[in-house]
Every structure is written in C-alpha cells, then in structure tokens.
Design an enzyme around this catalytic site. Structure first.
Site, mmCIF file in Angstrom:
data_model
loop_
_atom_site.group_PDB
_atom_site.id
_atom_site.type_symbol
_atom_site.label_atom_id
_atom_site.label_comp_id
_atom_site.label_asym_id
_atom_site.label_seq_id
_atom_site.Cartn_x
_atom_site.Cartn_y
_atom_site.Cartn_z
ATOM 1 N N LYS A 1 83.878 70.197 27.660
ATOM 2 C CA LYS A 1 83.268 69.922 26.358
ATOM 3 C C LYS A 1 82.051 70.795 26.194
ATOM 4 O O LYS A 1 81.425 71.197 27.177
ATOM 5 C CB LYS A 1 82.830 68.448 26.269
ATOM 6 C CG LYS A 1 82.660 67.956 24.855
ATOM 7 C CD LYS A 1 84.014 67.563 24.289
ATOM 8 C CE LYS A 1 83.939 66.918 22.944
ATOM 9 N NZ LYS A 1 85.194 66.218 22.639
ATOM 10 N N LYS B 1 89.798 71.906 28.818
ATOM 11 C CA LYS B 1 90.101 71.834 27.387
ATOM 12 C C LYS B 1 89.165 70.838 26.747
ATOM 13 O O LYS B 1 88.958 69.745 27.278
ATOM 14 C CB LYS B 1 91.558 71.366 27.196
ATOM 15 C CG LYS B 1 92.007 71.381 25.749
ATOM 16 C CD LYS B 1 92.467 72.752 25.329
ATOM 17 C CE LYS B 1 92.605 72.910 23.823
ATOM 18 N NZ LYS B 1 91.316 73.170 23.126
HETATM 19 N N1 GLU Z 1 87.420 67.411 20.063
HETATM 20 C C1 GLU Z 1 88.720 66.832 20.122
HETATM 21 C C2 GLU Z 1 88.742 65.696 21.137
HETATM 22 O O1 GLU Z 1 87.722 65.126 21.453
HETATM 23 C C3 GLU Z 1 89.828 67.852 20.314
HETATM 24 C C4 GLU Z 1 89.763 68.624 21.594
HETATM 25 C C5 GLU Z 1 90.767 69.758 21.674
HETATM 26 O O2 GLU Z 1 91.585 69.885 20.767
HETATM 27 O O3 GLU Z 1 90.698 70.481 22.649
HETATM 28 O O4 GLU Z 1 89.766 65.289 21.595
#
Ligand code: GLU
Length: 436
Positions: free
Chosen positions: A111, A75
């Site tokens: 990511k 995620k």
């Molecule tokens: N980009 C956000 C973070 O760094 C959200 C990641 C997500 O919702 O999966 O936490």
C-alpha cells in the site's frame, strides 16, 4: 511484537495484528509463518517537492509499504489523504496480503499513501505530485515486484500519469506497473465498478441464504464514491431501497428510498450529494432529512454499508447499530472491539478483505490483460469476477460454519491457510531440522 504492544485502537497496524492473532488460533498456523506476517517486508518513506501554481515550493510526505511478496508481487492502492500515517499504510498493506490470499489471486500485499488534501490542489499540482511520487518510489515498484492501484482520492487519471512517469523512467511502455488506468491507456473494462460490483455479488449470495425480498430491504451507505455508487445502482435496480447516503460533509435520509440514478447524476455533475429525481431529462429535488455521518450508521435499516474510511464503527457506537447485516466496502471500518460487540448482537458482517476484494480482483485481470496484450470484453470481466466472488464467499461462509466463527475470522483463516502453504513450501524449521 508482543500482544501488549498492539492493544491500542489508534494504531491501526496494531489493531490489524489482533485479527491475525484471533484467526491464527483457528488456522493452526505455523509460528514461523505468523511471525513473518507481523513484519512488513519493506517500508519506504519519501518526501516529494512540488512547485505549486503560485510559485511556492511545498514538500509532501509519502510512503510505500510492501507487506508480503510470498504469494507474488506486492499489490495495493495509493491513497491521498491529509490523515495518512505510516501505521495506517502498514495496516492497509497487511490487509492487501490477506485480501489477495482470500481471493486466491497470485499477489502479495502492499500500500502507498501521500499526506495531502487533494481537494485543495489544482489539477496541475496533482499531476506534479503524482509524477513526483512515482519518481521517488520507482525503484521499489514494478510489474514483477509491487503494483500500485487507486485508493481513497486517487482515480484512473492519476494512475495514467503514474504509469506514464514510470514508463519514462523505465524507457519503455510499462502498462502492467499499475492498475486502475483509463481504458485508453491499458485499463480494464469493468475495473471502475469492480469494488462495488464485488460487494454486490457477495450480497446477492447472502440474499439467497436469507431468503430476502429486495423490496423489503432498506440499505444505508456511508460514503458515495467510486465503490459505493455502483453498489447502490445495482441494488436499486434489483428493488432494494437505498434510504441513506453520505459524503464527507454529511448525509441524507429518506425512509422511502432515493432515486439512485438521480443521486449519481447529481454527484457527477455537481460534486455534491443532492436528493435528485431524474426522469425524461427532467430533474427535481425531493424531500429528505439531513443526517450526520455518525447518525447514518445508527439508522434503523437492514443493511449498513460503511464505504468511506476506517474505524467508524467502534466499541462506543457498536451497541447502537441497528442493521443486522454490515458490508464493509471501506477497508477497516469496524474496530476489533466493535466486531466483538456486533458478534454478541448477532450482526452478520461481510468483512472488507472479502466484500471489497472485487477491486483488486479486476486489477489482477487488468495486469493479466496488460501482460498478454489481449483485452477482454466487459461481460467477460464481470462474469469472471462474479464467479470468483461467489466461490470465495461460499468458501469463507463454510469456514465460518466449520469453526463456528464470524465471517471475518473465517476470511482470515482462509487467507492464512493459503499464505502459510507458501511459507511451508519453502521449508520451515521442522523441515530443515528433519533433513539435517
Ligand atoms: N485500493 C483497493 C483496495 O484497497 C484496490 C487495490 C488494487 O486494485 O490493487 O483493495
């Protein structure tokens, strides 16, 4: 990777692994689990051809890193930024693994990033790039394998295009492949404000511990995007003074505090930071000073909120930071060396993997709603987020007391303990040696 290999501050992944080493000592982690975390599970690099509006063909580089899937599917967001590089994406993926574990949500970490300056692209070019990126990474993402979301310079509209592109490839509607979507396309109520709201809930717990009266507390915020705006609004509504804010171009400072709804309205309408005061439909500009992004960090305030990019508080400027509480809304704004200096000064830091975890927590709620095909009210989402943030803030705080460490180390101890449990449940050397 040996300790010496990850010493340099400009390699973000190496710096991130130093946090792992520090916390592993307290968590008494199994060496096998530690070794697993040093190596991202998969790294995918693509190039994306995009036909620009003037007819030219441009190539863009993109990455998707799946760091760990031991606790569930990967995620993490996708960022568009001219300075994206692979080490950064690896570090961000590692932090997602830890963030999901801190919050106790059943995901691993991932990511993505594309090397691009989205501010220099038209909307049509951005749509082609976003769909092109999904075409390239469609084999490595999926609702049960790796679920992207927004990050720097990617928004709900882009998530909607990406979900649509993936659904076309899959040949079926697949809303659960990505979170942070527009509400009309299966997004969750409350997701838009979730990162800022999560940080706010952490601060409210800290406020109780400190016995703060909001009207006596001054706050400076670096960055004024999707996460910072709701945080500023909620704090302002409670009576806190938001005395400084900034965007990429620089910041504004007013010791008496700004009218936050005015700042937000100006930002939304003019895409520009302006010291606006709106009342009864009337707008007027109020006096304030200009400050640079660097100066903002060193202002005489009580709470500092770095909410822009990584590595802004370093060993160089940490000695000059005056705030006694820092809330990391950005990922990785404080380097490992800077944290050591802040610890000596007694600065209380609510670390990124806790403070900004509201975003991924409501992403999890969105994914659950997509899979159930049953949607919750905004009140229900906020109430569930509040409960999670409050619980994990206090769990981390308690660990910091038990181990006599800063909150960052404590958050890593919490994350590593939960991640290790998953590795151990599959058997380590000790288990297999004993049963031979
Ligand atoms: N980009 C956000 C973070 O760094 C959200 C990641 C997500 O919702 O999966 O936490």
């Amino acid at each position: 990777m040996s300790k010496d290999d990850h010493e340099s501050e400009n390699n973000l992944f190496a710096d991130a692994l130093r946090n792992l080493d520090d916390a592993a000592e307290y968590a008494q982690m199994h060496p096998e689990a530690l070794e697993r975390l040093r190596h991202p599970r998969s790294v995918f690099e693509v190039s994306i051809p995009v036909r620009m509006d003037d007819g030219e063909l441009k190539m863009f580089n993109g990455y998707r890193v799946l760091h760990s899937a031991i606790r569930g599917p990967g995620k993490g967001g996708i960022r568009y930024h001219p300075k994206v590089d692979l080490n950064e994406v690896k570090a961000l993926a590692f932090w997602m693994t830890c963030k999901c574990a801190v919050m106790g949500i059943p995901f691993g970490g991932a990511k993505g990033g594309v090397v691009v300056n989205p501010l220099k692209m038209s909307r049509r070019e951005l749509e082609r790039l976003s769909r092109g990126f999904i075409q390239r990474i469609s084999k490595v993402i999926g609702p049960d394998t790796d679920i992207p979301a927004p990050d720097i310079y990617t928004d709900s509209m882009i998530m909607g295009w990406m979900m649509d592109e993936y659904s076309k490839i899959a040949g079926k509607s697949t809303p659960d492949v990505i979170t942070g979507k527009p509400i009309a396309l299966g997004g969750s109520l409350g997701r838009q404000d979730a990162t800022g709201r999560g940080a706010y809930y952490c601060l409210k717990e800290h406020e109780k511990q400190r016995g703060w009266k909001p009207q006596d507390v001054r706050v400076a915020i670096q960055g004024f995007g999707n996460a910072a705006q709701p945080l500023a609004r909620l704090l302002d509504e409670d009576g806190y003074h938001i005395v400084a804010v900034s965007d990429v171009r620089g910041g504004i400072y007013r010791p008496e505090g700004f009218h936050v709804p005015g700042l937000i309205k100006a930002m939304q309408e003019h895409r520009e930071l302006k010291a606006m005061h709106y009342e009864d439909g009337l707008a007027k500009l109020i006096d304030c000073d200009n400050v640079s992004n660097e100066e903002l960090l060193e202002l005489d305030v009580d709470i500092l909120v770095p909410a822009a990019i990584e590595n802004v508080i370093t060993a160089e400027n940490a000695p000059r930071i005056k705030a006694d509480t820092i809330v990391e809304v950005a990922n990785g704004p404080i380097t490992v060396d800077a944290q050591k200096i802040l610890n000596k000064k007694g600065t209380f830091v609510i670390p990124d993997i806790l403070a900004n975890a509201g975003g991924v927590t409501v992403s999890y709620f969105e994914w659950v709603q997509n899979r159930a095909g049953f949607y919750w009210s905004e009140e229900e989402v906020n109430q569930k987020l509040h409960q999670k943030m409050r619980t994990e803030y206090h769990n981390v705080f308690e660990l910091s007391q038990i181990h006599d460490t800063d909150m960052r180390t404590a958050a890593y101890v919490q994350a590593l303990t939960r991640i290790e449990a998953a590795f151990v449940a599959q058997g380590t050397r000790d288990y297999f040696a004993e049963t031979n």
